[in-house]
Design a protein around this motif. Structure first.
Motif, short mmCIF file in Angstrom:
data_model
loop_
_atom_site.label_atom_id
_atom_site.label_comp_id
_atom_site.label_asym_id
_atom_site.label_seq_id
_atom_site.Cartn_x
_atom_site.Cartn_y
_atom_site.Cartn_z
N LEU A 63 0.83 -1.21 0.00
CA LEU A 63 0.00 0.00 0.00
C LEU A 63 0.86 1.26 0.00
N GLN A 64 1.97 1.22 0.75
CA GLN A 64 2.88 2.36 0.74
C GLN A 64 3.51 2.53 -0.65
N GLY A 65 3.87 1.41 -1.28
CA GLY A 65 4.47 1.46 -2.61
C GLY A 65 3.51 1.97 -3.66
N LYS A 66 2.24 1.59 -3.54
CA LYS A 66 1.23 2.04 -4.50
C LYS A 66 1.12 3.56 -4.51
N LYS A 67 1.27 4.18 -3.36
CA LYS A 67 1.22 5.65 -3.27
C LYS A 67 2.55 6.27 -3.67
N PHE A 68 3.65 5.60 -3.32
CA PHE A 68 4.99 6.15 -3.56
C PHE A 68 5.30 6.27 -5.04
N GLY A 69 4.91 5.25 -5.82
CA GLY A 69 5.28 5.21 -7.23
C GLY A 69 4.91 6.45 -8.01
N PRO A 70 3.62 6.83 -8.05
CA PRO A 70 3.23 8.04 -8.79
C PRO A 70 3.88 9.31 -8.23
N ASN A 71 4.06 9.38 -6.91
CA ASN A 71 4.69 10.57 -6.32
C ASN A 71 6.12 10.75 -6.81
N ALA A 72 6.80 9.64 -7.13
CA ALA A 72 8.18 9.73 -7.59
C ALA A 72 8.28 10.42 -8.94
N HIS A 73 7.19 10.48 -9.69
CA HIS A 73 7.18 11.14 -11.00
C HIS A 73 6.48 12.49 -10.98
N ALA A 74 6.33 13.07 -9.80
CA ALA A 74 5.67 14.37 -9.71
C ALA A 74 6.39 15.41 -10.57
N ARG A 75 7.72 15.41 -10.56
CA ARG A 75 8.48 16.36 -11.36
C ARG A 75 8.29 16.09 -12.85
N TYR A 76 8.28 14.83 -13.23
CA TYR A 76 8.08 14.46 -14.63
C TYR A 76 6.72 14.96 -15.12
N PHE A 77 5.69 14.75 -14.33
CA PHE A 77 4.35 15.20 -14.72
C PHE A 77 4.31 16.71 -14.89
N GLN A 78 5.03 17.40 -14.03
CA GLN A 78 5.04 18.87 -14.14
C GLN A 78 5.79 19.32 -15.38
N LEU A 79 6.94 18.71 -15.64
CA LEU A 79 7.72 19.07 -16.83
C LEU A 79 6.92 18.80 -18.11
N LYS A 80 6.10 17.76 -18.08
CA LYS A 80 5.26 17.43 -19.23
C LYS A 80 4.02 18.31 -19.32
N GLY A 81 3.77 19.11 -18.30
CA GLY A 81 2.61 19.99 -18.31
C GLY A 81 1.29 19.25 -18.16
#
Length: 276
Positions: free
Chosen positions: A188-206
């Protein structure tokens, strides 16, 4: 009522099975390992971590020592009721998880936010992803990847929120279930952690919120696999903060591979059309 409960359990078990199969097929769980080796072999990426080494190391050691001294015995006594002889191992994992969470809470809030953003962006630059990084910050024309980083336009890495902390403590009782409970807790911790690790990527992609949700849902297994592997690294006492940086590198490597596939696939399709 029992039939309904059995149906729900069966559906949830099937969903977990599908996610696990997707995670294995995606290979995303390997990126935290790739991030570790890539980080160790690229000394220029060490600069953000080294600049924060003293406060983060002190925080990690202090929190872990305090948690074992104060909370290990009472938690072991409670877990012994449920876990029997496995209580010692379950309690160690629980205290390490608690210590890691508290250390990350303090360090990410007060020390590491800018350093993690720089590490993510620097890794992308080392993979020649200049175009996407320039969407999020100014870039200098010379130097190593970290030296090229100018002022960031935004800071996307989320701080720990009261909601996230509450969710963590809500999941903690799962550790009372021998072995399986601890595995579910990490999952359950990993399920939440994964998308958070790409927060910067999502922002750079707009990406907008809805786009992010769709992107993650299409890769739910991959993000869960990445998150579980990353969480296991960050559970390691004291060194967990170091692995926060290597996990960030792994997330950036994954983002770079996604970008390369996105740019390569249209080109291959175009070549196929011409060949026809």
């Amino acid at each position: 009522m029992s039939d309904k409960v059995e149906e729900i359990v069966r559906e949830d078990a099937q969903r977990i099975k599908v996610i696990a199969q997707d995670a294995v097929r995606s290979g995303a769980y390997l990126y935290p390992i790739k991030g570790l080796f890539y980080y160790l072999s690229h000394r220029s990426l060490w600069k953000p971590f080294l600049s924060k080494l003293t406060p983060t190391l002190t925080t990690g050691v202090g929190v872990t020592a305090f948690m074992f001294l104060v909370t290990y015995i009472p938690q072991a006594a409670i877990l012994a009721i449920f876990n029997g002889p496995l209580a010692a191992l379950s309690t160690i994992l629980l205290v390490l998880s608690e210590s890691s969470t508290i250390s990350n809470l303090i360090s990410r809030t007060f020390f590491l936010e800018d350093a993690l953003v720089d590490t993510f962006d620097g890794t992308l630059l080392s993979r020649n992803m200049t175009g996407i990084v320039s969407e999020g910050r100014q870039l200098n024309s010379s130097g190593d990847p970290i030296s090229k980083l100018g002022k960031a336009f935004k800071k996307p890495f989320e701080r720990f929120t009261p909601k996230a902390i509450l969710r963590y403590f809500m999941y903690m009782p799962l550790n009372f279930i021998p072995v399986v409970g601890t595995v579910l807790f990490i999952l359950l911790q990993g399920k939440k952690f994964g998308p958070n690790a790409h927060a910067r990527y999502f922002q750079l992609k707009g990406m907008k919120a809805r786009e992010r949700e769709q992107f993650v849902e299409q890769r739910r297994g991959a993000y869960t696999g990445f998150g579980v592997a990353a969480v296991l690294f960050e559970l390691i006492p004291v060194a967990g903060i170091f692995f926060a940086f290597t996990n960030t590198v792994g997330a950036a490597l994954w983002a770079a591979d996604l970008e390369q596939r996105n740019t390569t696939a249209p080109g291959l399709r175009e070549q196929a059309k011409k060949a026809e």
